[in-house]
Structure formats: structure tokens, C-alpha cells
Design an enzyme around this catalytic site. Structure first.
Site, PDB file in Angstrom:
ATOM      1  CE  LYS A 266      -2.159  -1.102   3.725  1.00 37.51           C
ATOM      2  NZ  LYS A 266      -1.518  -2.402   3.962  1.00 37.51           N
TER       3      LYS A 266
ATOM      4  NE  ARG B  87      -5.249   1.607  10.456  1.00 32.74           N
ATOM      5  CZ  ARG B  87      -4.367   0.901   9.795  1.00 32.74           C
ATOM      6  NH1 ARG B  87      -4.625  -0.343   9.487  1.00 32.74           N
ATOM      7  NH2 ARG B  87      -3.222   1.429   9.431  1.00 32.74           N
TER       8      ARG B  87
ATOM      9  NE  ARG C 175       7.734  -4.939   5.233  1.00 34.83           N
ATOM     10  CZ  ARG C 175       6.552  -4.474   4.868  1.00 34.83           C
ATOM     11  NH1 ARG C 175       6.398  -3.878   3.713  1.00 34.83           N
ATOM     12  NH2 ARG C 175       5.505  -4.622   5.651  1.00 34.83           N
TER      13      ARG C 175
ATOM     14  NE  ARG D  49       9.506  -4.893  12.072  1.00 37.88           N
ATOM     15  CZ  ARG D  49       8.358  -4.332  11.724  1.00 37.88           C
ATOM     16  NH1 ARG D  49       8.278  -3.639  10.612  1.00 37.88           N
ATOM     17  NH2 ARG D  49       7.290  -4.492  12.467  1.00 37.88           N
TER      18      ARG D  49
ATOM     19  NE  ARG E   3       1.549  -6.837  11.311  1.00 39.46           N
ATOM     20  CZ  ARG E   3       2.595  -6.652  10.499  1.00 39.46           C
ATOM     21  NH1 ARG E   3       3.694  -7.348  10.673  1.00 39.46           N
ATOM     22  NH2 ARG E   3       2.541  -5.776   9.521  1.00 39.46           N
TER      23      ARG E   3
END
Length: 188
Positions: free
Chosen positions: A14, A89, A128, A134, A145
């Protein structure tokens, strides 16, 4: 003139696509994350209020988010269109956005829904996370998620589907391929 919302699951691209769309359409990107950061950095009244929540590890309530979006959508650079990213959202936020836009005498023209296979998104997000070091983004966390996104976003998409303004675009492929698909799918 284009007033649009870009929506899609985590990892669908996005942010990357929003920047490209805005450049091509010459409209500002309005990201709630950017709005939060700018208000906090500038120490605005809304920024100080938002920071009280984030410092405590809590989500910023809709009342603060809605006020920030209302303020941002009142600025002159949105007169010829905009692209919303990260808001609304929830169905309650959709209703508030409707009120904000109605007060400005406009409405959303299109809701761009980037779609992608969950397994492909998990793979993309794990890559990623590894690139960015991370360690908290495990497959279980990412899948959670994605589940939360599906639960919370499905009703929002449903509202806009009922209005007939949702355009679905496959978010998988090269960045250029996805951009071209988006530009071809947008109403003229």
C-alpha cells in the site's frame, strides 16, 4: 479529481503504491501514521493528546484520529483530490469520514483494494523482517496480523462494495506491474 482510499493487507504494498499513484495523479497522500507523527513532532494539541496514548502503549482513540483526519482534509492541497492510506479502519470511522467529506461537499470516488494470497504475504513480510532485523515478526505474529486485518477490514470493504466504488487489484508481482494494473483499473 480523484478522492480515493487504498486498502489492503499488511505487506500488500500500500505505501509503495500510494506514493506512485499520488505522483501520477498529482494528489497528496494522507496517511494516518504520517499525520500522527507530524502532530506529535509539531507538539499540536492533538499531537500531545495522541502521544499520551502511544506513550502508555495504547491505541489512539477514534475521537483523536477523526479530529486529525478532519483537520488534514480541510487543507487547501486536497481540493483537487487525495489518497487516504490507513483510514478508515472501522465502520465507525467510515461513518465519520462520510460526515467529514459531506461537510466539505465531496465523497470518495474509489476504494482501491490491493489483494494478495496470505501465504505470499507471509513470505514477503518474513523477508522484509529479516532484511530489517525485526525478530518480533515471526510467521505466527504475521498470520495473526493478517487475521486481524481480515476481521476488521472486511466490514469496511463491505460498506464500500455496497456503494459500488471498490476496485480490486492483484497486489502481487513487481512494483511496476502492480502500478500499471492499478492505473488501468482506476475509473477515468
Amino acid at each position: 479529481m480523484t478522492r480515493m482510499l487504498i486498502i489492503g493487507p499488511p505487506g500488500a504494498g500500500k505505501g509503495t503504491q500510494a506514493a506512485r499513484i499520488c505522483e501520477r495523479l498529482e494528489v497528496p497522500a494522507i496517511s494516518t501514521g504520517d499525520i500522527f507523527r507530524a502532530n506529535i513532532k509539531d507538539r499540536t494539541e492533538l499531537g500531545r493528546e495522541a502521544q499520551r496514548y502511544t506513550d502508555a502503549g495504547n491505541l489512539v482513540p477514534d475521537s483523536v484520529t477523526n479530529s486529525m483526519v478532519r483537520d488534514r482534509l480541510s487543507q487547501d492541497d486536497v481540493l483537487n483530490g487525495f489518497l487516504l492510506d490507513g483510514y478508515p479502519r472501522t465502520v465507525a470511522q467510515v461513518e465519520e469520514l462520510d460526515r467529514i467529506l459531506e461537510a466539505n461537499g465531496v465523497a470518495l470516488d474509489v476504494v482501491l483494494l490491493l489483494t494478495a494470497d496470505n501465504d505470499e504475504l507471509v513470505s514477503r513480510l518474513l523477508g522484509r523482517a529479516q532484511e530489517q532485523g525485526r525478530t518480533d515478526d515471526t510467521e505466527d505474529v504475521i498470520r495473526h496480523r493478517l487475521d486481524v486485518y481480515d476481521e476488521q477490514t472486511a466490514p469496511v470493504v463491505g460498506v464500500y462494495e455496497d456503494r459500488g466504488i471498490v476496485v480490486r487489484v492483484d497486489g502481487l508481482g513487481s512494483i511496476d506491474q502492480v502500478t500499471e494494473r492499478i492505473m488501468a483499473a482506476l475509473p477515468r
